[in-house]
Enzyme design. Sequence first.
Site, mmCIF file in Angstrom:
data_model
loop_
_atom_site.group_PDB
_atom_site.id
_atom_site.type_symbol
_atom_site.label_atom_id
_atom_site.label_comp_id
_atom_site.label_asym_id
_atom_site.label_seq_id
_atom_site.Cartn_x
_atom_site.Cartn_y
_atom_site.Cartn_z
ATOM 1 N N GLU A 54 0.844 -1.132 -0.066
ATOM 2 C CA GLU A 54 0.096 -0.004 0.075
ATOM 3 C C GLU A 54 0.718 1.084 0.026
ATOM 4 O OE1 GLU A 54 -2.499 -3.289 1.790
ATOM 5 O OE2 GLU A 54 -0.505 -2.671 2.213
ATOM 6 N N PHE A 116 -12.152 -7.250 13.177
ATOM 7 C CA PHE A 116 -11.012 -7.816 12.303
ATOM 8 C C PHE A 116 -10.720 -6.655 11.183
ATOM 9 C CE2 PHE A 116 -9.379 -9.958 8.565
ATOM 10 C CZ PHE A 116 -8.046 -10.362 8.941
ATOM 11 N N GLN A 117 -9.421 -6.209 11.294
ATOM 12 C CA GLN A 117 -9.001 -5.193 10.585
ATOM 13 C C GLN A 117 -9.619 -3.816 10.562
ATOM 14 O OE1 GLN A 117 -8.202 -6.935 6.454
ATOM 15 N NE2 GLN A 117 -6.348 -7.660 6.837
ATOM 16 N N LYS A 166 -18.331 -0.874 4.628
ATOM 17 C CA LYS A 166 -18.392 -1.915 3.780
ATOM 18 C C LYS A 166 -20.016 -1.874 3.226
ATOM 19 C CE LYS A 166 -17.153 -6.680 2.630
ATOM 20 N NZ LYS A 166 -16.571 -7.921 3.106
ATOM 21 N N MET A 479 24.084 9.093 3.626
ATOM 22 C CA MET A 479 24.210 10.238 4.226
ATOM 23 C C MET A 479 24.244 10.082 5.726
ATOM 24 S SD MET A 479 23.776 13.243 3.450
ATOM 25 C CE MET A 479 23.085 13.728 1.920
#
Length: 564
Positions: A54, A116-117, A166, A479
């Site tokens: 993602e 969930f999630q 959803k 760096m």
Amino acid sequence: MKKQLISGSSIVMETLLHEKVQWIFGYPGGAIMPIYDALHNYLDRISHVLMRHEQGAIHAAQGYARVTGKVGVCFTTSGPGATNLITGLADALIDSTPIVCITGQVFSYLLGTDAFQETNIIDISLPVTKWNTQVLAAENICKSIQKGFFIAKKGRPGPVLIDITKDAQMQNIVFDFSPYKKGKYVYSFPCIKDKNIIEAARLINLSKKPLILAGQGIILANAEDIFKKFVEKTGIPVASTLLGLGSIQSTHHLHVGMLGMHGNYAPNILTNQCDVLIAIGMRFDDRVTGNLKTYAKQSKIIHLEIDSSEINKNVLCHISILGDCKNSLKKLLDYVHPSHHKEWMKKFSFLKTKEEKSVIKKDIHPIKGGITMGEVLKWINKYKKENSILVTDVGQHQMIASRYFNFTCKKSQITSGGLGTMGFALPASIGAKIGSKNRQVICIVGDGGIQMTIQEMGVILQNCICIKIILLNNNYLGMVRQWQQLFFNKRYSCTKLVNPDFIKLSNAYEIHSKRVEKREELQYAVKETLQHKHSFLLEVIVEKEKNVFPMIPSGSSVDEIRLE
């Protein structure tokens, strides 16, 4: 006639069509599955790029937005899918990149139950978005997305997140599309004050040692042409911020280099000697100003800026011109006098010669030692196409590439500026190439940064995307190691890298590749890479402990810049 019912997910797709969206970057999951199911019916009109993470999706959307000037779009699911966007949202906010992220969310009746999630992405993303909202019903989807696009691109651009439950995605309603009606409170352009224009022009006309600081606002406003006219009419030298590179050609006789911690010697030194400082579309961040207590105290400061919150935030200005800089420059152009500043330009030339002897010659034309990053850029400039886009990651290679790359056309610099996100370049270059298929995309990365998003090579494989990846490998987090060398007595704590075989990895993704370790092989290898018909990864083994100079030590004044 009975009106047809349509699902919330189909409303998402219809609204994106009305917003003229052509590409979506994303990664599916449970909570956004209804939207992906609806997308299946629209793939003849909207294309989707399946990224491998993602974070890669939002960086690709950023690259697409930066090169096209359009709003980048990405889809992710709830929970970890949504939280993986946070780095990209923060990056897009600070670098003013217009993005609309649509995330799926659990059913509305499960909100707050630790389902969930389930993650409260609205509160999490609030500090790193220009606007966000959660949609609980299908009837609110269209206007939320329309508002999101309006906010993302209006005024100072930025990222928007729209979280859709959803059940809202699955709900069927009668849908009639209607154009978005903006509220009076939403991001209208400020009215440019003529008195400020006239006073700014008066200061510019009277100045003997003026200096322009060119920021990304010029590019975001598509103001490059009017900016060039302004520069050439006034004869004022131009220094660019990191994100302002490309606002004027690198080889223009009035372009004096890059500002900042690893910018060019002359513009940094002379910032504290100019009598009028004209900042256009930039925000005076700490990498440009150094110690604020000593920054340009001798100068009258004119600030052209679209975001009122940036005015007097870091540096107090004498005159502010609030508005879109394209419109501001048009007005200003009518009042400034034709001029030249030959004596002032001689100071830039003198200091440039000093930098060339102490730094540039050693970077570009080394006599001994290993391959330098600078000489790689020398050959890139020789063989790259005129329309090339430079995409860089973060680190030493970013500074070297930005210093030496020859910017010849508009929207040709894509990098992570304000946030400094390692792993940005590879997915951003994918978005840039998709957004500008006829331009050459050169992705310059370090061995540290590329390993943060190296899985996005799978996207290049799956979609046959042609990107030139040039990996500058010094087996260090370069760096950080440089700072450890200069300021921590060479205590190289956790910066040495034991790397994989990048050639084998590249071959696993069916990307043509080559490794170069000898100077005499470099020119031909760069030429082969840039002229190859397909994607190509060139790994160049560069000096392990080569430092990037000039350098302004942290907390120092800009005129305390070091050449060694």
